[in-house]
Structures are given as C-alpha cells and as structure tokens.
Design an enzyme around this catalytic site. Structure first.
Site, PDB file in Angstrom:
ATOM      1  CG  ASP A  47      -1.782   1.185   1.372  1.00 52.92           C
ATOM      2  OD1 ASP A  47      -2.973   1.073   1.029  1.00 52.92           O
ATOM      3  OD2 ASP A  47      -1.299   2.255   1.821  1.00 52.92           O
ATOM      4  CE1 TYR A  52       0.520   7.802   2.784  1.00 49.65           C
ATOM      5  CE2 TYR A  52       1.078   5.580   2.073  1.00 49.65           C
ATOM      6  CZ  TYR A  52       0.232   6.447   2.737  1.00 49.65           C
ATOM      7  OH  TYR A  52      -0.880   5.959   3.348  1.00 49.65           O
ATOM      8  CE  LYS A  77      -3.808   4.647   1.142  1.00 51.22           C
ATOM      9  NZ  LYS A  77      -2.363   4.448   1.147  1.00 51.22           N
ATOM     10  CG  HIS A 110      -4.644   9.696   1.039  1.00 50.08           C
ATOM     11  ND1 HIS A 110      -3.309   9.732   0.752  1.00 50.08           N
ATOM     12  CD2 HIS A 110      -4.718   9.141   2.270  1.00 50.08           C
ATOM     13  CE1 HIS A 110      -2.607   9.219   1.755  1.00 50.08           C
ATOM     14  NE2 HIS A 110      -3.449   8.855   2.690  1.00 50.08           N
TER      15      HIS A 110
END
Length: 281
Positions: A47, A52, A77, A110
């Site tokens: 994931d 990120y 996401k 998200h």
C-alpha cells in the site's frame, strides 16, 4: 491463523490479501528495501500513496521482486487536496508513471478533505472526484476503487450519485479505536474496511491489559493487534522498516478466542489522542 496469502473478497469478485504492508512515513530512501524485504518475507499486498512521495521506489521493488505481477496486490491513493474531476485523472496518471506498472489493484481517494482543512465539507467535490474514479475503474487500469478516511456522512454522500459504490474504506482502526459506526455502515454496504495504524502508531505497545492477553498466546502485542483486526473482518496495514519487525508482524499463526476478542473489542482507547488529528494513513 492468518497467512499472508489469505484473502478477503471485494464485492466485485477481486481477491485482496488479508494483511497489507503499509508504506506511510517510510522515506523514499528506505522504501525500496522495505518493500523488497516485505515481498521476500511473503507479503503480497503493498500500500502506497502519491502523498507518501515513495511511489517510484515502491514500483521499483514490485518490478524487481521476481514475483509475478498478478500475484501481487498494489494500492495507491489520490491526494486529499485533489478535489475535481480533471485533476483526479491527472493525478492518477502521475501515480501510474511513478509506479511504472501496467495496472493498479486498488485506487483510493485519500481523504474527504484537504489535509490542511480536516473536517471541511467537500460533498459536491467528492461526488465529482468519484465520477472520475468510476471512469478510471471502467478504463480497466484499476481492479478496484475505494476511499480512505471517509466517515458515514462522506460515504452516504458518495453513494447518492455513485453508479459504482466504493469497494473499500481505509480508516484508522486499532484495539480501543474500532470506529463502530463507520465499520458497521461500510460492512452493511459490502464495503471492505481496511485498518491503517493497526498498532496505533506504537501506542498499544505499553498497554498492560493487551500485553496480558498477548502473553496468553505467547505472541507480541503487535502480533495480537494485527490478528485482532483480521478476526474482525477488517484488513490491517502494519508498517515497519526493519526486516525483523516486518517479519514479526507477519507471524499470525494463532487464533484469538471469542472471549478475548470480546474483551479486546470493548477496551478503551489508550493510544495518544494526537494520532487521530493529523494522521494520513
């Protein structure tokens, strides 16, 4: 007993491995090695997210893993601040370029709001974003679509105009913080719940009541916490950087008794409250 190859069924027939390897807060410099180690240990569900800033490294690890693409499940996401149709399509393309893989297994919105405006109302925009998510799904480039950090109101709002309902809602969820309203609503609508921060970002480790139960099974608190999530029919996303921790989190070869599950399900939240505020999961 949970194996890393065990799966839940998404309502469209896609099988999703019951335990994921999360990469939130893993810097790009560590992400490739961490994902490589996770796949090596046996994780088949990885994931990540555009927010990120480690998608490229995650993609490299997936491509270099030596495991067939169809045997891996990859999630990413859409950034929380992306709140219109065109930008959703654009950001999805960025994610696919970053990952450099042919398709994505699961793509999530998200958050229902921008991270700088947590709690703000974006109902209309979220319906627009969801239309774009449906277009992405219908293109065949993703196997499943869903949301993250959506509460009951946010889910109801999307369901009003959706032609394809969300398949997953990824929320913060751990012993003492199981979001019963969201979880029940999602499960009643065949939406699979995923649990980020299943260890409460380390907040459960010193809980003596949880430790006592873990000792009964001769397992660690993190192992108990992850197995607890799975036995509730929810999909945990433990994250770790060190190989030994990644490996320990995968050792789930025990079953928590119904009685202990009952005890764990009514435990109060003992993790630091700040974990709910700025969390990105």
């Amino acid at each position: 007993m949970t194996k890393l190859t065990d799966t839940f069924d998404i309502y469209n027939g896609v099988k999703i491995p019951k335990v994921a390897f999360g990469t939130w807060q893993i810097p790009a410099s560590d992400a490739k090695q961490a994902v490589h180690d996770a796949i090596d240990i046996g994780y088949r569900h990885i994931d990540t997210a555009l927010a990120y800033a480690n998608e490229k490294e995650v993609g490299e690890a997936v491509r270099d893993s030596g495991v067939k693409r169809e045997d891996l499940f990859v999630t990413s996401k859409l950034p929380g601040q992306t709140k219109n149709y065109d930008d959703t399509l654009r950001d999805f393309d960025t994610t696919m370029k970053n990952l450099d893989i042919d398709y994505l297994d699961l793509y999530l919105v998200h958050a229902p709001w921008s991270w700088s405006e947590i709690g703000s109302n974006y109902d209309k925009q979220n319906q627009d974003v969801w239309r774009a998510m449906e277009k992405i799904y219908n293109s065949g480039r993703v196997k499943a679509i869903g949301v993250s950090n959506f509460n009951v109101h946010d889910l109801e709002n999307v369901l009003k105009t959706a032609t394809i309902k969300p398949m997953v809602d990824q929320i913060q969820y751990y012993i003492g913080y199981t979001e019963p309203k969201i979880t029940k609503f999602a499960q009643d609508h065949d939406i699979l719940v995923e649990a980020y921060s299943p260890l409460a970002t380390g907040g459960l480790v010193n809980n003596q009541d949880i430790l006592k139960i873990a000792q009964k099974y001769n397992v660690s608190v993190p192992q108990l916490a992850i197995q607890f999530v799975v036995q509730n029919g929810v999909l945990p996303l433990p994250k770790a950087v060190h190989k030994a921790h990644i490996e320990d989190n995968a050792k789930l070869d025990f079953e928590i008794s119904a009685e202990d599950m009952k005890t764990l399900n009514v435990m109060p939240d003992t993790a630091p409250t700040h974990s709910h505020n700025s969390t990105q999961g």
